[in-house]
Motif scaffolding. Structure first.
Motif, PDB file in Angstrom:
ATOM      1  N   LEU A  63       0.799  -1.363  -0.437  1.00  0.00           N
ATOM      2  CA  LEU A  63       0.074   0.086   0.115  1.00  0.00           C
ATOM      3  C   LEU A  63       0.974   1.306  -0.114  1.00  0.00           C
ATOM      4  O   LEU A  63       0.799   2.426  -0.756  1.00  0.00           O
ATOM      5  CB  LEU A  63      -0.690   0.038   1.052  1.00  0.00           C
ATOM      6  CG  LEU A  63      -1.779   0.768   0.957  1.00  0.00           C
ATOM      7  CD1 LEU A  63      -3.142   0.834  -0.126  1.00  0.00           C
ATOM      8  CD2 LEU A  63      -2.582   0.582   2.984  1.00  0.00           C
ATOM      9  N   LEU A  64       1.920   1.545   0.743  1.00  0.00           N
ATOM     10  CA  LEU A  64       2.533   2.393   1.221  1.00  0.00           C
ATOM     11  C   LEU A  64       3.475   2.698  -0.291  1.00  0.00           C
ATOM     12  O   LEU A  64       4.071   3.474  -0.803  1.00  0.00           O
ATOM     13  CB  LEU A  64       3.952   2.380   1.786  1.00  0.00           C
ATOM     14  CG  LEU A  64       3.235   1.854   3.674  1.00  0.00           C
ATOM     15  CD1 LEU A  64       4.137   1.675   4.747  1.00  0.00           C
ATOM     16  CD2 LEU A  64       2.656   3.462   3.942  1.00  0.00           C
ATOM     17  N   SER A  65       3.635   1.667  -1.318  1.00  0.00           N
ATOM     18  CA  SER A  65       4.576   1.403  -2.459  1.00  0.00           C
ATOM     19  C   SER A  65       3.474   2.152  -3.850  1.00  0.00           C
ATOM     20  O   SER A  65       3.863   2.499  -5.013  1.00  0.00           O
ATOM     21  CB  SER A  65       5.049   0.525  -3.217  1.00  0.00           C
ATOM     22  OG  SER A  65       3.626  -0.884  -3.363  1.00  0.00           O
ATOM     23  N   GLN A  66       2.291   2.865  -3.683  1.00  0.00           N
ATOM     24  CA  GLN A  66       1.455   3.805  -4.245  1.00  0.00           C
ATOM     25  C   GLN A  66       0.678   4.438  -3.786  1.00  0.00           C
ATOM     26  O   GLN A  66       0.972   4.955  -2.462  1.00  0.00           O
ATOM     27  CB  GLN A  66       0.350   2.340  -4.842  1.00  0.00           C
ATOM     28  CG  GLN A  66       0.473   1.218  -5.359  1.00  0.00           C
ATOM     29  CD  GLN A  66       1.724   1.047  -6.299  1.00  0.00           C
ATOM     30  OE1 GLN A  66       1.199   1.552  -7.730  1.00  0.00           O
ATOM     31  NE2 GLN A  66       2.815   0.518  -6.691  1.00  0.00           N
ATOM     32  N   PRO A  67       0.746   5.920  -4.444  1.00  0.00           N
ATOM     33  CA  PRO A  67      -0.071   7.063  -4.125  1.00  0.00           C
ATOM     34  C   PRO A  67      -1.362   6.601  -3.247  1.00  0.00           C
ATOM     35  O   PRO A  67      -2.133   5.366  -3.914  1.00  0.00           O
ATOM     36  CB  PRO A  67      -0.826   7.272  -5.466  1.00  0.00           C
ATOM     37  CG  PRO A  67       0.602   6.966  -6.639  1.00  0.00           C
ATOM     38  CD  PRO A  67       0.492   5.265  -5.551  1.00  0.00           C
ATOM     39  N   LEU A  68      -1.698   7.025  -1.614  1.00  0.00           N
ATOM     40  CA  LEU A  68      -3.079   6.773  -1.457  1.00  0.00           C
ATOM     41  C   LEU A  68      -3.827   7.408  -1.766  1.00  0.00           C
ATOM     42  O   LEU A  68      -3.611   8.876  -1.092  1.00  0.00           O
ATOM     43  CB  LEU A  68      -2.431   6.376   0.090  1.00  0.00           C
ATOM     44  CG  LEU A  68      -4.265   5.993   0.906  1.00  0.00           C
ATOM     45  CD1 LEU A  68      -4.476   4.843   1.023  1.00  0.00           C
ATOM     46  CD2 LEU A  68      -2.758   5.491   2.031  1.00  0.00           C
ATOM     47  N   ILE A  69      -5.387   7.197  -1.371  1.00  0.00           N
ATOM     48  CA  ILE A  69      -6.455   8.182  -1.314  1.00  0.00           C
ATOM     49  C   ILE A  69      -6.778   8.019  -0.442  1.00  0.00           C
ATOM     50  O   ILE A  69      -7.605   7.176   0.215  1.00  0.00           O
ATOM     51  CB  ILE A  69      -7.460   7.830  -2.715  1.00  0.00           C
ATOM     52  CG1 ILE A  69      -6.946   7.730  -4.106  1.00  0.00           C
ATOM     53  CG2 ILE A  69      -8.302   9.232  -2.746  1.00  0.00           C
ATOM     54  CD1 ILE A  69      -7.348   7.965  -5.605  1.00  0.00           C
ATOM     55  N   ALA A  70      -6.913   8.689   0.342  1.00  0.00           N
ATOM     56  CA  ALA A  70      -7.358   9.031   2.174  1.00  0.00           C
ATOM     57  C   ALA A  70      -8.590   9.046   2.146  1.00  0.00           C
ATOM     58  O   ALA A  70      -9.043  10.687   1.525  1.00  0.00           O
ATOM     59  CB  ALA A  70      -6.183   9.465   3.334  1.00  0.00           C
ATOM     60  N   MET A  71      -9.173   8.770   3.223  1.00  0.00           N
ATOM     61  CA  MET A  71     -10.336   9.942   3.986  1.00  0.00           C
ATOM     62  C   MET A  71      -9.834  10.813   4.444  1.00  0.00           C
ATOM     63  O   MET A  71      -9.208  10.786   4.916  1.00  0.00           O
ATOM     64  CB  MET A  71     -11.721   8.860   4.253  1.00  0.00           C
ATOM     65  CG  MET A  71     -11.838   7.841   3.618  1.00  0.00           C
ATOM     66  SD  MET A  71     -13.046   8.331   2.624  1.00  0.00           S
ATOM     67  CE  MET A  71     -11.994   7.801   0.609  1.00  0.00           C
TER      68      MET A  71
END
Length: 240
Positions: A114-122
């Motif tokens: 998960l940390l290796s990709q751009p993360l869309i967070a709430m």
């Protein structure tokens, strides 16, 4: 005079409204079928659906601004004492990605993945913001966005901006998933369940329309068996 009273009564029936607030959870499998069924049974009652954060929903329910609220809680959370809470669904956090994402090739997604990709967070104020913050334990993704609610998060995923973490009941059966624009994978080590709760203010008398809509929510949740999680932790395309 009788005609005036009858006209006034008809106007009252036509203008009846029940207000439902939601954090945009389980919109397709739960909320939409419930509103459709309620509309068929109560054609003169308007349903207003409002998207809001959990804290805003709790405040407005307490103050009488909303009749019902759909909110997520993490298993073990304390429920607001001023509200009556009923569990509709339980689910597990999953990683929502595009089918062509490197993460989609994995049977499950680890925190390192998960940390290796751009993360869309709430944004702060959503339960899934708190969940991801706890999951990452101080670590930061390669790049991150923040947004309001699952619906915008899924659209951003579909447009290739990154991955997001959502309860499975907010992804399973979504039109974007059915069209192949998004998919999901289990999150490794995701032991905490997410609970979708129906909440209303504790009161001596609940409006008839709100009672009717509440019954539709309970009926639909029972039809779904209380969960949309696939057996054995499989992903949306059956990967295991």
């Amino acid at each position: 005079m009788d005609r005036l009273r009858a006209a006034a009564g008809e106007q009252h029936r036509v203008s009846r409204m029940v207000r439902v607030a939601t954090v945009n959870a389980a919109t397709v499998p739960l909320l939409i079928p419930v509103v459709r069924a309620f509309r068929a049974a109560h054609p003169l009652t308007q349903v207003e659906v409002v998207a809001a954060q959990q804290t805003e929903i709790h405040r407005a329910l307490t103050e009488g601004g909303f009749d019902l609220g759909l909110v997520n809680h993490l298993e073990g959370d304390d429920m607001p004492a001023a509200l009556e809470s009923t569990q509709l669904l339980h689910g597990r956090p999953v990683v929502c990605v595009r089918p062509d994402s490197p993460l989609a090739s994995r049977p499950e997604v680890t925190v390192d993945d998960l940390l290796s990709q751009p993360l869309i967070a709430m944004r702060s104020g959503y339960v899934m913001h708190r969940y991801v913050h706890r999951l990452l334990n101080g670590r930061t993704p390669s790049f991150s966005y923040s947004t309001d609610g699952a619906e915008m998060g899924k659209l951003m995923v579909a447009e290739g901006l990154g991955a997001t973490v959502l309860p499975d009941f907010s992804v399973v059966g979504d039109p974007l998933e059915r069209l192949g624009a998004i998919t999901y994978r289990p999150l490794a080590g995701a032991g905490t369940r997410v609970l979708l709760m129906l909440q209303l203010r504790r009161a001596v008398s609940v409006p008839q329309a709100a009672r009717g809509l509440r019954e539709e929510f309970l009926r639909r949740a029972q039809e779904l068996g209380g969960t949309l999680s696939p057996p054995g932790g499989r992903s949306s395309d059956g990967a295991d």
